[in-house]
Motif scaffolding. Structure first.
Motif, mmCIF file in Angstrom:
data_model
loop_
_atom_site.group_PDB
_atom_site.id
_atom_site.type_symbol
_atom_site.label_atom_id
_atom_site.label_comp_id
_atom_site.label_asym_id
_atom_site.label_seq_id
_atom_site.Cartn_x
_atom_site.Cartn_y
_atom_site.Cartn_z
ATOM 1 N N LEU A 77 8.208 -38.477 70.327
ATOM 2 C CA LEU A 77 8.359 -38.778 71.858
ATOM 3 C C LEU A 77 8.733 -37.439 72.509
ATOM 4 O O LEU A 77 8.359 -37.302 73.638
ATOM 5 C CB LEU A 77 9.528 -39.952 72.220
ATOM 6 N N LEU A 78 9.248 -36.605 71.665
ATOM 7 C CA LEU A 78 9.713 -35.345 72.400
ATOM 8 C C LEU A 78 8.405 -34.529 72.497
ATOM 9 O O LEU A 78 7.915 -33.850 73.607
ATOM 10 C CB LEU A 78 10.518 -34.395 71.279
ATOM 11 N N LYS A 79 7.414 -34.664 71.403
ATOM 12 C CA LYS A 79 5.976 -33.881 71.795
ATOM 13 C C LYS A 79 5.183 -34.829 72.918
ATOM 14 O O LYS A 79 4.473 -33.978 73.608
ATOM 15 C CB LYS A 79 5.138 -34.038 70.325
ATOM 16 N N LYS A 80 5.333 -36.070 72.905
ATOM 17 C CA LYS A 80 4.519 -36.662 73.893
ATOM 18 C C LYS A 80 5.121 -36.113 75.449
ATOM 19 O O LYS A 80 4.316 -35.717 76.319
ATOM 20 C CB LYS A 80 4.672 -38.115 73.752
ATOM 21 N N GLU A 81 6.388 -35.997 75.487
ATOM 22 C CA GLU A 81 7.111 -35.523 76.753
ATOM 23 C C GLU A 81 6.605 -34.319 77.304
ATOM 24 O O GLU A 81 6.347 -33.976 78.280
ATOM 25 C CB GLU A 81 8.793 -35.669 76.637
ATOM 26 N N MET A 82 6.819 -33.301 76.135
ATOM 27 C CA MET A 82 6.161 -31.942 76.428
ATOM 28 C C MET A 82 4.541 -31.884 76.908
ATOM 29 O O MET A 82 4.202 -31.339 77.801
ATOM 30 C CB MET A 82 6.370 -31.104 75.208
ATOM 31 N N PHE A 113 16.087 -27.016 74.912
ATOM 32 C CA PHE A 113 16.511 -28.508 74.811
ATOM 33 C C PHE A 113 15.820 -29.322 73.756
ATOM 34 O O PHE A 113 16.220 -29.953 73.053
ATOM 35 C CB PHE A 113 17.031 -29.270 76.309
ATOM 36 N N TYR A 114 14.533 -29.446 74.004
ATOM 37 C CA TYR A 114 13.769 -30.219 73.011
ATOM 38 C C TYR A 114 13.959 -29.726 71.618
ATOM 39 O O TYR A 114 13.940 -30.433 70.882
ATOM 40 C CB TYR A 114 11.983 -30.083 73.545
ATOM 41 N N ALA A 154 8.340 -26.924 70.311
ATOM 42 C CA ALA A 154 8.935 -26.903 71.605
ATOM 43 C C ALA A 154 9.322 -25.200 71.879
ATOM 44 O O ALA A 154 9.111 -24.992 73.218
ATOM 45 C CB ALA A 154 10.472 -27.540 71.300
ATOM 46 N N LEU A 155 9.619 -24.586 70.926
ATOM 47 C CA LEU A 155 9.806 -23.152 71.202
ATOM 48 C C LEU A 155 8.535 -22.493 71.576
ATOM 49 O O LEU A 155 8.639 -21.552 72.686
ATOM 50 C CB LEU A 155 10.251 -22.268 70.080
ATOM 51 N N LEU A 156 7.489 -22.977 71.304
ATOM 52 C CA LEU A 156 5.926 -22.576 71.648
ATOM 53 C C LEU A 156 5.684 -22.948 73.195
ATOM 54 O O LEU A 156 5.231 -22.021 74.185
ATOM 55 C CB LEU A 156 4.980 -23.043 70.783
ATOM 56 N N TRP A 157 6.078 -24.029 73.086
ATOM 57 C CA TRP A 157 5.767 -24.884 74.648
ATOM 58 C C TRP A 157 6.784 -23.865 75.640
ATOM 59 O O TRP A 157 6.545 -23.941 76.846
ATOM 60 C CB TRP A 157 6.422 -26.205 74.484
ATOM 61 N N ARG A 158 7.889 -23.431 75.311
ATOM 62 C CA ARG A 158 8.941 -22.813 76.077
ATOM 63 C C ARG A 158 8.363 -21.637 76.524
ATOM 64 O O ARG A 158 8.644 -21.209 77.706
ATOM 65 C CB ARG A 158 10.079 -22.782 75.484
#
Length: 813
Positions: free
Chosen positions: A560-565, A633-634, A655-659
């Protein structure tokens, strides 16, 4: 515009002088009654209606009441400023005339009043048409009179009042009606002008709510006759008069707590006047009363949109809309978001002590205790007799460890309201924490005197009596609690008490309901094999596991974290750091959490947000900016969400990549080493807090901007000394911490062992996970060294036992 304002102020002054018959500078109840009757010459008020009107005025404008003198001039002026009446209409109805030969003092009063008007019309002139006068607002913001502008609407109100009275008489006769005789003054609900009354959970609401039986012939007849009244309203001569009729019908139904029927009227009023604030506001209040919090929030948002569009006309209602919107959000469990609206209300109306109280209570609810204390103290400064604010202030002080001051403030709340259930209950809990069990049991007894069915108070009374060594009384109290509810907690407590009675031993833990124990230093605890969890690792993992349960993140799939991002990208901002960052404010983050934890009920979600705010957001927002780096946070959440360990680590890396954001706006294919180090330090500071804050300071000096791949990141993550190698222990707890071990109980705490069982190989006593990680052992088994084996389940223990038996048999052969 200034002249208009001056004339308006002068008219209020003349009205005040007209009815201040004893010239003492105030309007007492008798003088106010005369005013109400005089400005409504076409209305025949009953004694009950006059009493209700005066009660509302004197309660709403209590700050302007001067002892026995009554309502001051400024108070009367404030009622008109709040839209409670039409100055011009009342002035004309009384047949008064303006005089411009006033002294300098009177002119100063007129200038001070200014031209800030809400619902008053333009200057009354003899040439104004009678039809325009009829459409002006009525005199008082009091149910069921507020907003009535047409004579035919009064007929609808009178007829509806008779219908409701008839329904009540029939239901009382049949024994179906449940409620107080005068529900108008009992239901703690939202109001229009003045202060918004709180809608939070309250024992008083439960005692004073009216419950209508909606099935049966009498109610069906009432609904049919009500439909006739609605048809009369729809058949009015103009759209405005139809709106007036439906609003009045809705108001009466709402005040009589016929909320479902009131909804129909307010919905029709919304259709007739879509841009009018009042029907949306009232519609939202009804929905909240019916516990439809999400729908109530939507209506309050519509009211807010309409009010902000016509800000000059509806400015007096804005603080109330903000407050009620915040209350509706709290009903959904969205407390961080509610704080924002309470702040807005307090900014718009700095004297709005209830907005400040609600803000303080909400801040307390999310664990921001210092800010809560500040807001609550401000509310009490404005209203010293505010018992609810004293209660919540004391709770916040207790949370901060200021127990003696908290006791004083709790006592103040009880002095103001001797039957304040929350203050009595929470003071009992404070005394329990301090070990003052006798005083605690007295507080719980007072709770039960007010609320006899409060099973938690009954259970805590039993526990406090046990702490006070009154076993007989404790047993009686426990049985009473069992009669009130059949919850499993009571059965566990009773089983534990029986176990303690069987094994009465005295020692270190006797006060806590434990057997005697001694604490062994960590170096003397040895493990039978590498499969046995180290004591220090288990202690850390248990703390994380508790956090997982409180936040319910153990039920949130890491996917769900991946989906949210992927589906809900966060705009890049430069707020605070000066570098591009995907950050959001805390209320927006709360909305994201609501999507991730969509399966939680409001109360459970509120608890989750509080825990996350206290443990994670407080670290991520070290500067207090109110913004949170969402990528970080993610990444912080990923290791404690549900999913395979490799998948959790992968999502953290993603999440760090997305950030990360490049100058061209595109994300990189690898992360910087400094970001990975920063992440590991934050991860340890949040979940393994020992020495965490010093590690956070260290990271600021490291600026290795080289890029690292996922495989290198895994090595850093899995390092047991400097990374987050505790994850493997956490995974073991997740899969086995609900396992029971038959009749085995812990040799220290005497509770049945759930989760891993730690068996000492020489003395062969068993410990639960908690006692093992705390180093507790029975004093009868004092040894130089202890060696433990760990059993995830009883079947595992049986296999080992059978294996040992086979080896012994072969040796004998």
């Amino acid at each position: 515009m200034a002249t208009r304002g001056n004339n308006r102020s002068e008219k209020v002054k003349r009205i005040f002088q007209q009815f201040d018959s004893n010239r003492d500078g105030g309007l007492d109840r008798e003088e106010m009654a005369a005013l109400v009757i005089a400005v409504n010459p076409r209305v025949k008020f009953s004694d009950e209606q006059i009493k209700a009107i005066l009660d509302e005025v004197f309660r709403t404008y209590g700050d302007y009441i001067d002892g026995e003198k009554g309502l001051s001039y400024d108070g009367l002026l404030r009622t008109y400023d709040d839209g409670a009446g039409d100055v011009d209409r009342d002035f004309d109805a009384l047949g008064l005339e303006l005089s411009f030969d006033e002294d300098a003092k009177d002119k100063e009063i007129m200038v001070r009043a200014g031209s800030d008007e809400v619902s008053s019309s333009s200057i009354a002139e003899e040439m104004v048409m009678e039809s325009q006068k009829k459409q002006r607002t009525a005199a008082w913001a009091v149910p069921p009179n507020h907003g009535i502008a047409f004579n035919d609407t009064w007929k609808l109100v009178n007829d509806l009042t008779m219908l409701i009275k008839r329904l009540k008489e029939r239901q009382v006769k049949d024994g179906n009606f449940k409620g107080d005789n005068d529900s108008n003054n009992n239901f703690d609900a939202n109001s229009d002008a003045g202060w918004s009354r709180e809608l939070g959970p309250s024992s008083e609401i439960g005692e004073k709510r009216v419950f209508w039986v909606e099935s049966g012939h009498d109610y069906a007849v009432f609904v049919k006759e009500l439909g006739v009244l609605r048809s009369r309203a729809d058949g009015a001569r103009s759209r405005e008069e139809a709106f007036d009729g439906h609003m009045a019908i809705g108001r009466v139904l709402y005040e009589k707590q016929l909320f479902k029927e009131a909804l129909v009227s307010f919905k029709r009023a919304c259709e007739l006047q879509p841009v009018d604030v009042r029907p949306h506001f009232r519609f939202g209040n009804c929905l909240y009363a019916l516990c439809s919090y999400k729908e109530a929030k939507e209506e309050f948002l519509l009211a807010l949109e309409a009010a902000e569009t016509g800000v000059h006309q509806w400015s007096y209602l804005l603080p109330q809309i903000y407050v009620n919107l915040g209350i509706a959000l709290e009903g959904e469990g969205m407390v961080l978001s509610a704080c924002e609206y309470y702040r807005e209300a307090a900014i718009l109306c700095p004297t709005h002590f209830r907005a400040l109280k609600l803000l303080g209570s909400a801040l307390f609810g999310v664990g921001e205790y210092r800010a809560a204390v500040k807001a609550l103290e401000e509310a009490i400064f404005m209203k010293p007799d505010y018992a609810d604010a004293h209660c919540d202030l004391a709770s916040a002080l207790h949370a901060m460890g200021e127990d003696e001051r908290a006791i004083e403030v709790f006592q103040k709340a009880i002095d103001l309201n001797p039957g304040h259930v929350d203050a009595l209950y929470n003071l009992g809990g404070l005394y329990m924490d301090l070990g003052r069990f006798q005083r605690a049991s007295e507080m719980y007894a007072r709770v039960l005197a007010v609320w006899p069915s409060h099973w938690r108070a009954q259970l805590n009374k039993a526990v406090s009596l046990l702490g006070a060594e009154e076993a007989g009384e404790a047993k009686k109290a426990m049985k009473e609690a069992l009669k009130m509810t059949n919850r499993v907690e009571l059965h566990d407590a009773i089983a534990h008490l029986k176990q303690l009675q069987k094994k009465k031993v005295k020692g270190n833990g006797a006060a806590d309901g434990e057997g005697a124990f001694i604490i062994i230093e960590a170096s003397k605890f040895k493990t039978l094999s590498e499969k046995t969890t180290l004591r220090q690792d288990l202690a850390s993992a248990l703390q994380i596991r508790v956090f997982q349960r409180v936040t319910r993140l153990s039920k949130c799939d890491v996917e769900l974290l991946k989906k949210e991002m992927r589906d809900n990208d966060v705009p890049v901002s430069y707020s605070g750091t000066g570098v591009p960052q995907k950050s959001v404010r805390k209320p927006n983050l709360e909305q994201i959490l609501r999507r991730l934890l969509h399966f939680l009920k409001p109360e459970a979600f509120h608890g989750a947000v509080k825990a996350i705010n206290e443990r994670i957001l407080s670290v991520l927002d070290r500067t207090g900016s109110g913004r949170v780096d969402m990528g970080m946070f993610y990444a912080i959440l990923a290791p404690i969400c549900i999913g395979q360990p490799e998948k959790r680590k992968r999502v953290a890396y993603d999440a760090l990549l997305w950030r990360s954001v490049n100058d061209d706006g595109a994300g990189p294919s690898q992360i910087r080493k400094v970001d990975a180090l920063d992440y590991i330090k934050l991860l340890r500071a949040i979940y393994l807090p020992t020495g965490g804050s010093s590690e956070l300071h260290e990271v600021q000096g490291e600026m290795d901007i080289s890029l690292i791949s996922f495989s290198v990141f895994l090595v850093m993550f899995d390092d047991r000394d400097w990374g987050f190698g505790i994850l493997s222990t956490l995974m073991k707890l997740e899969t086995g911490d609900r396992n029971r071990h038959g009749d085995h109980i812990c040799s220290v705490c005497r509770y049945p062992i759930i989760g891993s069982r730690f068996k000492e190989t020489k003395s062969r006593f068993s410990l639960c996970s908690q006692c093992y990680c705390e180093g507790k052992v029975p004093p009868t088994f004092k040894q130089e060294e202890y060696r433990f084996g760990e059993y995830i389940s009883e079947s595992e223990a049986m296999k080992e036992k059978c294996g040992c038996f086979t080896v012994q048999s072969n040796a004998a052969t």
